[in-house]
Design an enzyme around this catalytic site. Structure first.
Site, mmCIF file in Angstrom:
data_model
loop_
_atom_site.group_PDB
_atom_site.id
_atom_site.type_symbol
_atom_site.label_atom_id
_atom_site.label_comp_id
_atom_site.label_asym_id
_atom_site.label_seq_id
_atom_site.Cartn_x
_atom_site.Cartn_y
_atom_site.Cartn_z
ATOM 1 N N GLN A 1 3.277 9.904 0.668
ATOM 2 C CA GLN A 1 4.512 9.131 0.864
ATOM 3 C C GLN A 1 5.475 9.295 -0.318
ATOM 4 O OE1 GLN A 1 2.392 5.280 2.078
ATOM 5 N NE2 GLN A 1 4.325 5.218 3.222
ATOM 6 N N GLY B 1 0.851 -1.192 0.000
ATOM 7 C CA GLY B 1 0.000 0.000 0.000
ATOM 8 C C GLY B 1 0.879 1.232 0.000
ATOM 9 N N CYS C 1 5.609 0.098 7.542
ATOM 10 C CA CYS C 1 5.307 1.243 6.677
ATOM 11 C C CYS C 1 6.558 1.619 5.886
ATOM 12 C CB CYS C 1 4.862 2.420 7.547
ATOM 13 S SG CYS C 1 4.440 3.890 6.613
ATOM 14 N N LEU C 2 6.403 1.882 4.601
ATOM 15 C CA LEU C 2 7.562 2.240 3.777
ATOM 16 C C LEU C 2 8.195 3.557 4.228
ATOM 17 C CD1 LEU C 2 6.288 1.256 0.207
ATOM 18 C CD2 LEU C 2 7.812 -0.043 1.712
ATOM 19 N N HIS D 1 -4.741 1.890 7.508
ATOM 20 C CA HIS D 1 -3.364 2.406 7.554
ATOM 21 C C HIS D 1 -3.163 3.485 6.480
ATOM 22 C CE1 HIS D 1 1.161 1.717 8.001
ATOM 23 N NE2 HIS D 1 1.077 2.394 6.870
ATOM 24 N N GLU D 2 -3.624 3.178 5.264
ATOM 25 C CA GLU D 2 -3.430 4.128 4.153
ATOM 26 C C GLU D 2 -4.317 5.359 4.325
ATOM 27 O OE1 GLU D 2 -0.896 3.702 2.461
ATOM 28 O OE2 GLU D 2 -0.569 1.616 2.998
ATOM 29 N N HIS E 1 -2.710 7.760 6.606
ATOM 30 C CA HIS E 1 -1.656 8.563 5.972
ATOM 31 C C HIS E 1 -2.237 9.862 5.434
ATOM 32 C CE1 HIS E 1 2.144 6.486 5.982
ATOM 33 N NE2 HIS E 1 1.618 5.354 5.563
HETATM 34 ZN ZN ZN Z 1 2.424 3.472 5.709
#
Ligand code: ZN
Length: 188
Positions: free
Chosen positions: A51, A46, A96-97, A138-139, A142
């Site tokens: 991001q 995701g 998370c990236l 989660h997304e 963000h």
């Molecule tokens: Zn994330």
């Protein structure tokens, strides 16, 4: 397609509520394509637009690599809004990236409903549970400026303090391109 550098915890754009998308123009489509390439290159499932430094209410997911979800096609969510959260909450480990090499158990509602728009800005609704519900939350977070590390216990936060500051200072080895400095924002 272009690989975009990923913004890291500490970048201000990850803390701002993303701007609504009113029109899906060529640049937006290009951004979405680049987001998919960037996410796959980083082995993510995701990715939210902030991001990659873009101030737009868009996130993408692709969990077809995960057992049990092979049939689920990659999806784009524009202007998402959670309209239902189950009272029942569950703990699931998240990563998370934008916070590489850190994983933690996070408690969130087990089931949710989300309204969103596709790339034609058509209104759609999705009901999700388990891993999919987790990923969508989660997304979605963000795009509200919230990171999963905001939702963990103070004790856990203390344990991760040094790791987090290493990430913020780009003091670890990254497995994919990241922004060189905090406060990066893409010019769209
Ligand atoms: Zn994330």
């Amino acid at each position: 397609m272009t690989l975009l550098p990923i913004t890291l915890i500490g970048d201000k754009i990850l803390r701002r509520k993303a701007s609504a998308v009113k029109e899906v123009d060529v640049k937006t489509i290009e951004l979405i394509r680049d987001m998919f390439e960037t996410m796959r290159n980083a082995n993510g499932i995701g990715l939210a637009a902030n991001q990659v430094g873009a101030d737009k209410s868009i996130f993408i997911i692709d969990i077809s690599v995960i057992e049990g979800y092979e049939e689920l096609k990659p999806m784009v969510f524009i202007n998402p809004k959670i309209t239902y959260r189950s009272e029942k909450k569950v703990f699931i480990e998240e990563g998370c990236l934008s916070i590489p090499d850190i994983r933690a158990e996070v408690e969130r509602p087990e089931t949710i409903k989300m309204d969103y728009q596709d790339t034609d800005l058509k209104e759609l609704t999705i009901e999700a549970k388990d891993l999919l519900a987790r990923l969508l939350q989660h997304e979605y977070d963000h795009l509200q400026g919230v990171l999963f590390t905001d939702l963990i216990s103070d004790e856990m936060k203390k344990k991760l303090k040094r790791n987090l500051s290493n990430i913020k200072q780009r003091n670890i080895e990254f497995q994919y391109p990241v922004t060189e400095h905090a406060d990066y924002q893409m010019q769209l």
